[in-house]
Design a protein around this motif. Structure first.
Motif, PDB file in Angstrom:
ATOM      1  N   ASN A 130     110.820  86.820 -22.664  1.00  0.00           N
ATOM      2  CA  ASN A 130     109.413  87.184 -22.826  1.00  0.00           C
ATOM      3  C   ASN A 130     108.577  86.785 -21.617  1.00  0.00           C
ATOM      4  O   ASN A 130     107.620  87.470 -21.274  1.00  0.00           O
ATOM      5  CB  ASN A 130     108.828  86.526 -24.081  1.00  0.00           C
ATOM      6  CG  ASN A 130     109.311  87.176 -25.345  1.00  0.00           C
ATOM      7  OD1 ASN A 130     110.505  87.259 -25.591  1.00  0.00           O
ATOM      8  ND2 ASN A 130     108.396  87.630 -26.159  1.00  0.00           N
ATOM      9  N   ILE A 131     108.912  85.676 -20.997  1.00  0.00           N
ATOM     10  CA  ILE A 131     108.148  85.210 -19.842  1.00  0.00           C
ATOM     11  C   ILE A 131     108.673  85.862 -18.566  1.00  0.00           C
ATOM     12  O   ILE A 131     107.914  86.414 -17.781  1.00  0.00           O
ATOM     13  CB  ILE A 131     108.172  83.667 -19.744  1.00  0.00           C
ATOM     14  CG1 ILE A 131     107.295  83.041 -20.838  1.00  0.00           C
ATOM     15  CG2 ILE A 131     107.632  83.209 -18.404  1.00  0.00           C
ATOM     16  CD1 ILE A 131     107.959  82.830 -22.133  1.00  0.00           C
ATOM     17  N   TRP A 132     109.993  85.830 -18.358  1.00  0.00           N
ATOM     18  CA  TRP A 132     110.593  86.393 -17.137  1.00  0.00           C
ATOM     19  C   TRP A 132     110.315  87.890 -17.002  1.00  0.00           C
ATOM     20  O   TRP A 132     110.057  88.381 -15.913  1.00  0.00           O
ATOM     21  CB  TRP A 132     112.093  86.180 -17.121  1.00  0.00           C
ATOM     22  CG  TRP A 132     112.515  84.765 -16.873  1.00  0.00           C
ATOM     23  CD1 TRP A 132     111.807  83.788 -16.247  1.00  0.00           C
ATOM     24  CD2 TRP A 132     113.761  84.179 -17.229  1.00  0.00           C
ATOM     25  NE1 TRP A 132     112.530  82.620 -16.211  1.00  0.00           N
ATOM     26  CE2 TRP A 132     113.742  82.839 -16.799  1.00  0.00           C
ATOM     27  CE3 TRP A 132     114.889  84.647 -17.872  1.00  0.00           C
ATOM     28  CZ2 TRP A 132     114.798  81.971 -16.993  1.00  0.00           C
ATOM     29  CZ3 TRP A 132     115.952  83.784 -18.068  1.00  0.00           C
ATOM     30  CH2 TRP A 132     115.897  82.457 -17.623  1.00  0.00           C
ATOM     31  N   GLN A 133     110.399  88.615 -18.106  1.00  0.00           N
ATOM     32  CA  GLN A 133     110.213  90.064 -18.061  1.00  0.00           C
ATOM     33  C   GLN A 133     108.785  90.474 -18.420  1.00  0.00           C
ATOM     34  O   GLN A 133     108.480  91.656 -18.491  1.00  0.00           O
ATOM     35  CB  GLN A 133     111.209  90.735 -19.007  1.00  0.00           C
ATOM     36  CG  GLN A 133     112.648  90.509 -18.593  1.00  0.00           C
ATOM     37  CD  GLN A 133     113.629  91.078 -19.597  1.00  0.00           C
ATOM     38  OE1 GLN A 133     113.312  91.961 -20.377  1.00  0.00           O
ATOM     39  NE2 GLN A 133     114.850  90.555 -19.577  1.00  0.00           N
ATOM     40  N   GLY A 134     107.942  89.490 -18.661  1.00  0.00           N
ATOM     41  CA  GLY A 134     106.539  89.757 -18.983  1.00  0.00           C
ATOM     42  C   GLY A 134     105.647  89.263 -17.866  1.00  0.00           C
ATOM     43  O   GLY A 134     105.839  89.640 -16.702  1.00  0.00           O
ATOM     44  N   PRO A 135     104.732  88.359 -18.185  1.00  0.00           N
ATOM     45  CA  PRO A 135     103.760  87.893 -17.191  1.00  0.00           C
ATOM     46  C   PRO A 135     104.364  87.128 -16.015  1.00  0.00           C
ATOM     47  O   PRO A 135     103.746  87.038 -14.967  1.00  0.00           O
ATOM     48  CB  PRO A 135     102.824  86.986 -17.982  1.00  0.00           C
ATOM     49  CG  PRO A 135     103.071  87.283 -19.404  1.00  0.00           C
ATOM     50  CD  PRO A 135     104.442  87.830 -19.506  1.00  0.00           C
ATOM     51  N   GLY A 136     105.527  86.516 -16.201  1.00  0.00           N
ATOM     52  CA  GLY A 136     106.203  85.861 -15.083  1.00  0.00           C
ATOM     53  C   GLY A 136     105.986  84.371 -14.934  1.00  0.00           C
ATOM     54  O   GLY A 136     106.700  83.719 -14.191  1.00  0.00           O
ATOM     55  N   SER A 137     104.997  83.794 -15.627  1.00  0.00           N
ATOM     56  CA  SER A 137     104.770  82.348 -15.553  1.00  0.00           C
ATOM     57  C   SER A 137     104.301  81.839 -16.913  1.00  0.00           C
ATOM     58  O   SER A 137     103.735  82.595 -17.711  1.00  0.00           O
ATOM     59  CB  SER A 137     103.738  82.002 -14.485  1.00  0.00           C
ATOM     60  OG  SER A 137     102.437  82.353 -14.917  1.00  0.00           O
TER      61      SER A 137
END
Length: 65
Positions: free
Chosen positions: A39-46
């Motif tokens: 969810n973080i890696w493929q979404g907002p990134g941080s």
């Protein structure tokens, strides 16, 4: 040899008491990342950017590729 199908899983949650502040959301985002980093890696990134998405949001989606 047959082709392998791409599989993924989704989990949807209804949140009764979502984080109300960015500070609370940062703690939740860290736990979220431990459970489902996609969810973080493929979404907002941080974590900080993801935490902003969690403030006052009463439904969350987790997914795994």
């Amino acid at each position: 040899m047959p082709e392998e199908e791409e599989q993924h899983a989704d989990l949807y949650l209804s949140i009764a008491a979502p984080p109300a502040t960015l500070d609370q959301a940062l703690h939740v985002a860290a736990e979220y990342f431990a459970f489902c980093p996609d969810n973080i890696w493929q979404g907002p990134g941080s974590l900080a950017a993801y935490a902003e998405c969690l403030v006052d949001v009463d439904s969350w989606q987790f997914w795994w590729d």
